[in-house]
Motif scaffolding. Sequence first.
Motif, PDB file in Angstrom:
ATOM      1  N   UNK A  31       0.834  -1.205   0.000  1.00 49.38           N
ATOM      2  CA  UNK A  31       0.000   0.000   0.000  1.00 49.38           C
ATOM      3  C   UNK A  31       0.868   1.254   0.000  1.00 49.38           C
ATOM      4  N   UNK A  32       1.944   1.226   0.818  1.00 51.37           N
ATOM      5  CA  UNK A  32       2.844   2.384   0.847  1.00 51.37           C
ATOM      6  C   UNK A  32       3.526   2.583  -0.503  1.00 51.37           C
ATOM      7  N   UNK A  33       3.877   1.447  -1.143  1.00 46.91           N
ATOM      8  CA  UNK A  33       4.526   1.531  -2.456  1.00 46.91           C
ATOM      9  C   UNK A  33       3.589   2.162  -3.481  1.00 46.91           C
ATOM     10  N   UNK A  34       2.317   1.750  -3.458  1.00 51.02           N
ATOM     11  CA  UNK A  34       1.334   2.326  -4.375  1.00 51.02           C
ATOM     12  C   UNK A  34       1.148   3.812  -4.112  1.00 51.02           C
ATOM     13  N   UNK A  35       1.076   4.153  -2.809  1.00 53.23           N
ATOM     14  CA  UNK A  35       0.889   5.565  -2.452  1.00 53.23           C
ATOM     15  C   UNK A  35       2.093   6.396  -2.875  1.00 53.23           C
ATOM     16  N   UNK A  36       3.291   5.821  -2.679  1.00 59.67           N
ATOM     17  CA  UNK A  36       4.500   6.546  -3.082  1.00 59.67           C
ATOM     18  C   UNK A  36       4.513   6.767  -4.584  1.00 59.67           C
ATOM     19  N   UNK A  37       4.132   5.741  -5.332  1.00 60.11           N
ATOM     20  CA  UNK A  37       4.121   5.869  -6.790  1.00 60.11           C
ATOM     21  C   UNK A  37       3.090   6.895  -7.232  1.00 60.11           C
ATOM     22  N   UNK A  38       1.898   6.838  -6.620  1.00 62.47           N
ATOM     23  CA  UNK A  38       0.839   7.791  -6.985  1.00 62.47           C
ATOM     24  C   UNK A  38       1.308   9.219  -6.703  1.00 62.47           C
ATOM     25  N   UNK A  39       1.942   9.423  -5.549  1.00 58.26           N
ATOM     26  CA  UNK A  39       2.434  10.760  -5.237  1.00 58.26           C
ATOM     27  C   UNK A  39       3.519  11.199  -6.201  1.00 58.26           C
ATOM     28  N   UNK A  40       4.372  10.254  -6.609  1.00 57.47           N
ATOM     29  CA  UNK A  40       5.436  10.586  -7.550  1.00 57.47           C
ATOM     30  C   UNK A  40       4.856  10.993  -8.905  1.00 57.47           C
ATOM     31  N   UNK A  59       7.737  10.692 -16.618  1.00 52.70           N
ATOM     32  CA  UNK A  59       6.322  10.337 -16.547  1.00 52.70           C
ATOM     33  C   UNK A  59       5.966   9.318 -17.622  1.00 52.70           C
ATOM     34  N   UNK A  60       6.527   9.507 -18.804  1.00 53.15           N
ATOM     35  CA  UNK A  60       6.282   8.580 -19.915  1.00 53.15           C
ATOM     36  C   UNK A  60       6.696   7.164 -19.516  1.00 53.15           C
ATOM     37  N   UNK A  61       7.925   7.035 -19.009  1.00 54.89           N
ATOM     38  CA  UNK A  61       8.415   5.713 -18.607  1.00 54.89           C
ATOM     39  C   UNK A  61       7.585   5.126 -17.470  1.00 54.89           C
ATOM     40  N   UNK A  62       7.084   5.990 -16.611  1.00 51.58           N
ATOM     41  CA  UNK A  62       6.331   5.540 -15.436  1.00 51.58           C
ATOM     42  C   UNK A  62       4.942   5.037 -15.814  1.00 51.58           C
ATOM     43  N   UNK A  63       4.314   5.675 -16.794  1.00 44.29           N
ATOM     44  CA  UNK A  63       2.904   5.369 -17.083  1.00 44.29           C
ATOM     45  C   UNK A  63       2.674   4.585 -18.373  1.00 44.29           C
TER      46      UNK A  63
END
Length: 218
Positions: A31-40, A59-63
């Motif tokens: 859950x923390x990992x998801x939250x960290x990614x969402x915030x990033x 952002x391109x590489x991330x999404x």
Amino acid sequence: MTFPGRAQTGAGASEAAPSEDTRRGATAHEARTRDDRAGRVDALLTAVARGDQEAFAVLYDETAPMVHGTALRVLRDPDQAAEVTQEVLLEVWRTADRFDPGRGSALAWVATMAHRRAVDRVRAVQSERDRDHRASARDYDRPFDEVAETVVQREDRDRILSCLGTLSDLQRDAVTRAYYGGRTYREVAEDVAASLPTVKSRIRDGLLRLRTCLGMDR
């Protein structure tokens, strides 16, 4: 000694099955990992809205994998999913300033955009197929019905073959495909790699010569 099919007890059992606390800890970490990614991603999109090209590259590489996966589930076509991915990320670059953090995360915003664009592509493809089907139906015009009726009535195969022999090779091929093969003008054009007007002209001229040969102009 242990026996097949019998659960272990003691230290071995503890090693084989994670404890409830361990499972809860793993879930909390995810859950923390998801939250960290969402915030990033939120922060990256905010930077992109200011025109930050380096932030867009990250952002391109991330999404991109998420966008492609979403499109692929809808389209079931890797090539079209790849095209939609490019379209979505280009739209993200152009419209990043429209993102409203108060209405959800940037990841959700991009995912929604990907799903919407993929659905639009499905509808566009279906619409194109429908247009082609209607065009084919309009083009299906068995030329000179009176020729067909007269040929059937006379049942004079030898004469028909003789008259077909008076046509040029191109005319005979086009007429045979359309008349005997039941092909549409468009299908004949595709078969012989010629333009539609050229094929229509060949069939029209060939049938006029057939009419004359069969004595239908008398």
